[in-house]
Enzyme design. Sequence first.
Site: not given
Ligand code: GTP
Ligand code: MG
Length: 153
Positions: A93, A9, A128, A87, A57, A104, A114, A49, A117
């Site tokens: 996350t 990112k 994707e 993962r 968010f 992370r 973070n 997303y 992705h």
């Molecule tokens: P990705 O690999 O980026 O898809 O992350 P993930 O699969 O571990 O988490 P998810 O798909 O649920 O969320 C996608 C992204 O949204 C996260 O990586 C964060 O950058 C953001 N995100 C998720 N939850 C929160 C939250 O509670 N607050 C904020 N600010 N950002 C969030």
């Molecule tokens: Mg995700």
Amino acid sequence: IERTFIAVKPDGTQRFLIGEIIKRFETKGYKLVAIKAIVPSRTLAEKHYEDLKGRPFFNGLVKYMTSGAAPVIAMVWEGKDVIRQGRRLIGATNPLEAQPGTIRGDFCISVGRNIIHGSDSFESAEKEIGLWFGKSEVIEWEFGNAEWVTADN
Ligand code: GTP
Ligand code: MG
């Protein structure tokens, strides 16, 4: 063969973590089959997303990914169990829950920044990769030393 979509990112790019992230996948034994620096359009980020549409968010997340303050480094990695293992390498996350030793867990402190992705399932990976890359951008190639990485006997 299994493939996953991994993206550094914009915060990972700004923080000079591209090499570190590539190194972790490369030294684990995975094969890099596509890579590019890209500032995604709003449409692309929203499609990427789309499952999170409606979350509080979501708009901030799309803005963060598309600002252009630094590119996203989009990649496709290939290898045995790479979706689940990717993962695991990335970690939880929320950096508060991400174990030290994960990407992370080692390099960030905020869920909103973070740094990386990774696709969360076979279906997400297919979707994707198709969103971020054209077919001709994904390169088929073989490790010269494949046996040393993949043999299971
Ligand atoms: P990705 O690999 O980026 O898809 O992350 P993930 O699969 O571990 O988490 P998810 O798909 O649920 O969320 C996608 C992204 O949204 C996260 O990586 C964060 O950058 C953001 N995100 C998720 N939850 C929160 C939250 O509670 N607050 C904020 N600010 N950002 C969030
Ligand atoms: Mg995700």
